[in-house]
Design a protein around this motif. Structure first.
Motif, PDB file in Angstrom:
ATOM      1  N   GLN A 114       0.820  -1.206   0.000  1.00 10.68           N
ATOM      2  CA  GLN A 114       0.000   0.000   0.000  1.00 10.68           C
ATOM      3  C   GLN A 114       0.860   1.264   0.000  1.00 10.68           C
ATOM      4  N   GLY A 118       0.633   3.330  -3.222  1.00  8.42           N
ATOM      5  CA  GLY A 118      -0.032   4.586  -2.892  1.00  8.42           C
ATOM      6  C   GLY A 118       0.841   5.792  -3.166  1.00  8.42           C
ATOM      7  N   LEU A 140     -10.258   6.282  -5.977  1.00  9.40           N
ATOM      8  CA  LEU A 140     -10.799   6.373  -4.616  1.00  9.40           C
ATOM      9  C   LEU A 140     -12.020   5.484  -4.392  1.00  9.40           C
ATOM     10  N   MET A 143     -12.026   2.561  -1.674  1.00 11.57           N
ATOM     11  CA  MET A 143     -11.995   3.011  -0.287  1.00 11.57           C
ATOM     12  C   MET A 143     -13.382   3.382   0.224  1.00 11.57           C
ATOM     13  N   TRP A 201      -7.419  -0.270   0.303  1.00 12.86           N
ATOM     14  CA  TRP A 201      -6.902   0.809   1.123  1.00 12.86           C
ATOM     15  C   TRP A 201      -5.694   1.539   0.559  1.00 12.86           C
ATOM     16  N   THR A 202      -5.202   1.127  -0.613  1.00 16.65           N
ATOM     17  CA  THR A 202      -4.144   1.911  -1.261  1.00 16.65           C
ATOM     18  C   THR A 202      -4.587   3.341  -1.556  1.00 16.65           C
ATOM     19  N   TYR A 204      -6.351   5.262   0.261  1.00 16.33           N
ATOM     20  CA  TYR A 204      -6.217   6.032   1.504  1.00 16.33           C
ATOM     21  C   TYR A 204      -4.773   6.501   1.682  1.00 16.33           C
ATOM     22  N   LEU A 207      -4.001   9.305  -0.789  1.00 19.42           N
ATOM     23  CA  LEU A 207      -4.499  10.627  -0.405  1.00 19.42           C
ATOM     24  C   LEU A 207      -3.556  11.312   0.579  1.00 19.42           C
ATOM     25  N   ILE A 208      -3.055  10.567   1.572  1.00 10.54           N
ATOM     26  CA  ILE A 208      -2.155  11.156   2.554  1.00 10.54           C
ATOM     27  C   ILE A 208      -0.840  11.573   1.890  1.00 10.54           C
ATOM     28  N   ALA A 250       0.763   7.588   7.337  1.00 11.57           N
ATOM     29  CA  ALA A 250      -0.087   6.611   6.640  1.00 11.57           C
ATOM     30  C   ALA A 250       0.226   5.193   7.108  1.00 11.57           C
ATOM     31  N   ARG A 254      -2.505   2.677   8.879  1.00 10.64           N
ATOM     32  CA  ARG A 254      -2.808   1.377   8.278  1.00 10.64           C
ATOM     33  C   ARG A 254      -2.317   0.232   9.149  1.00 10.64           C
ATOM     34  N   GLU A 257      -4.954  -0.216  11.913  1.00  8.97           N
ATOM     35  CA  GLU A 257      -6.188  -0.775  11.362  1.00  8.97           C
ATOM     36  C   GLU A 257      -6.020  -2.239  10.961  1.00  8.97           C
TER      37      GLU A 257
END
Length: 325
Positions: A114, A118, A140, A143, A201-202, A204, A207-208, A250, A254, A257
């Motif tokens: 990710q 990402g 996106l 997500m 979730w990549t 997410y 975005l960061i 990030a 992750r 989570e």
């Protein structure tokens, strides 16, 4: 002598006075005697009590249960204090260590993939090519989906006879589609859940990382161009160091989570085949709600909490050190 009148206060009235004017006369008399600080605590107090009831009480109760042989399916049975026996049993249970090993494998590869994918996507989108807004929205989409939807969706894609994933692999490699089964193979099932979590979730992480890239001032790159720095040199000396705190943030989010990942894996493989994808959270669920070893599972939950809390604190200190450079 005329009576001395109190000075007239100009400007907006105090918080307590404003609140008193908006309340019934009986309550207003009491509120006028409170300071702004006391009134603020009066408003915040119920929320604090609610948060304590929701977060702190379950934690304290779990700690208490972890030292007993309590079983939730036998509420009327005698509860015996067993000391630290539950903790010793958890730490010496080979099944627990197998679940932790599966969790570590899942964590390492999902976070690595990710982060790499990402950041690469964020770097490309930051170039602001034609249609970058459209492709950002498309990327996106995963997500935004529910883990339950994602689990069922990919369970269908992984079907060896009708799933599109097997046919895509067959198209690229020439392997027959029915010759392998992603969620039915002990070797492939761990990678099946890694692929799904990375797909979901990549965006997410992207975005960061994109926020970090957009926060770099343009004049730094302009100064580097004046000094005749190559694009590769600009990337290693400017881009990567300035985006590193965002990447680390990030990874932290992750990591936390995915350490407690449950819903998507439970829907996709239910920890199988065998225990190939049985993460720590799934083992905890089975001990608590299938075997009904409530005291034992409480001890396991506390150990997981301490592990995540301790590792997160160490990581945050490293993150603050990087940010302060």
């Amino acid at each position: 002598m005329s009576a001395i009148r109190p000075p007239i206060m100009k400007g907006p009235p105090a918080l307590a006075t404003r609140a008193a004017h908006a309340t019934p006369p009986g309550v207003a008399l009491r509120l006028r005697g409170l300071s702004d600080k006391a009134l603020a605590w009066l408003f915040v107090g119920p929320t604090m009590v609610l948060l304590l009831a929701i977060n702190i009480f379950p934690l304290v109760w779990t700690i208490k249960l972890s030292f007993t042989n309590y079983r939730a399916n036998r509420p009327n049975a005698n509860v015996i204090d067993v000391g630290i026996d539950n903790y010793v049993s958890v730490l010496t249970d080979p099944d627990i260590w197998a679940a932790m090993q599966a969790t570590a494998h899942f964590l390492f590869w999902t976070i690595t993939l990710q982060t790499l994918i990402g950041f690469t996507l964020a770097y490309l989108i930051d170039r602001k090519f034609r249609g970058h807004g459209f492709w950002t929205t498309v990327i996106l989409i995963p997500m935004m989906l529910s883990p339950a939807v994602v689990g069922n969706f990919w369970a269908f894609l992984y079907q060896p006879q009708t799933g599109l994933f097997n046919y895509a692999v067959a198209f690229l490699t020439g392997v027959p589609p029915s010759s392998f089964e992603m969620i039915g193979s002990v070797k492939l099932a761990p990678w099946a859940i890694i692929i799904v979590d990375t797909w979901m979730w990549t965006p997410y992480v992207m975005l960061i990382c994109l926020a970090g890239l957009r926060s770099i001032p343009d004049y730094i790159y302009e100064a580097a161009e004046v000094d005749r720095a190559s694009p590769w040199r600009q990337f290693w000396s400017i881009t990567l160091p300035m985006v590193l705190p965002f990447i680390m943030l990030a990874v932290l989010f992750r990591g936390i989570e995915n350490f407690k990942m449950f819903d998507m894996v439970n829907l996709l493989t239910s920890g199988g085949p065998g225990s190939a994808t049985e993460l720590a959270s799934i083992t905890l669920k089975r001990e608590a709600f299938e075997k009904w070893r409530t005291g034992y599972s409480s001890a396991f939950a506390i150990i997981l909490f301490v592990a995540v809390f301790g590792l997160a604190n160490i990581y945050v200190k490293a993150l603050n050190h990087v940010k302060s450079r």
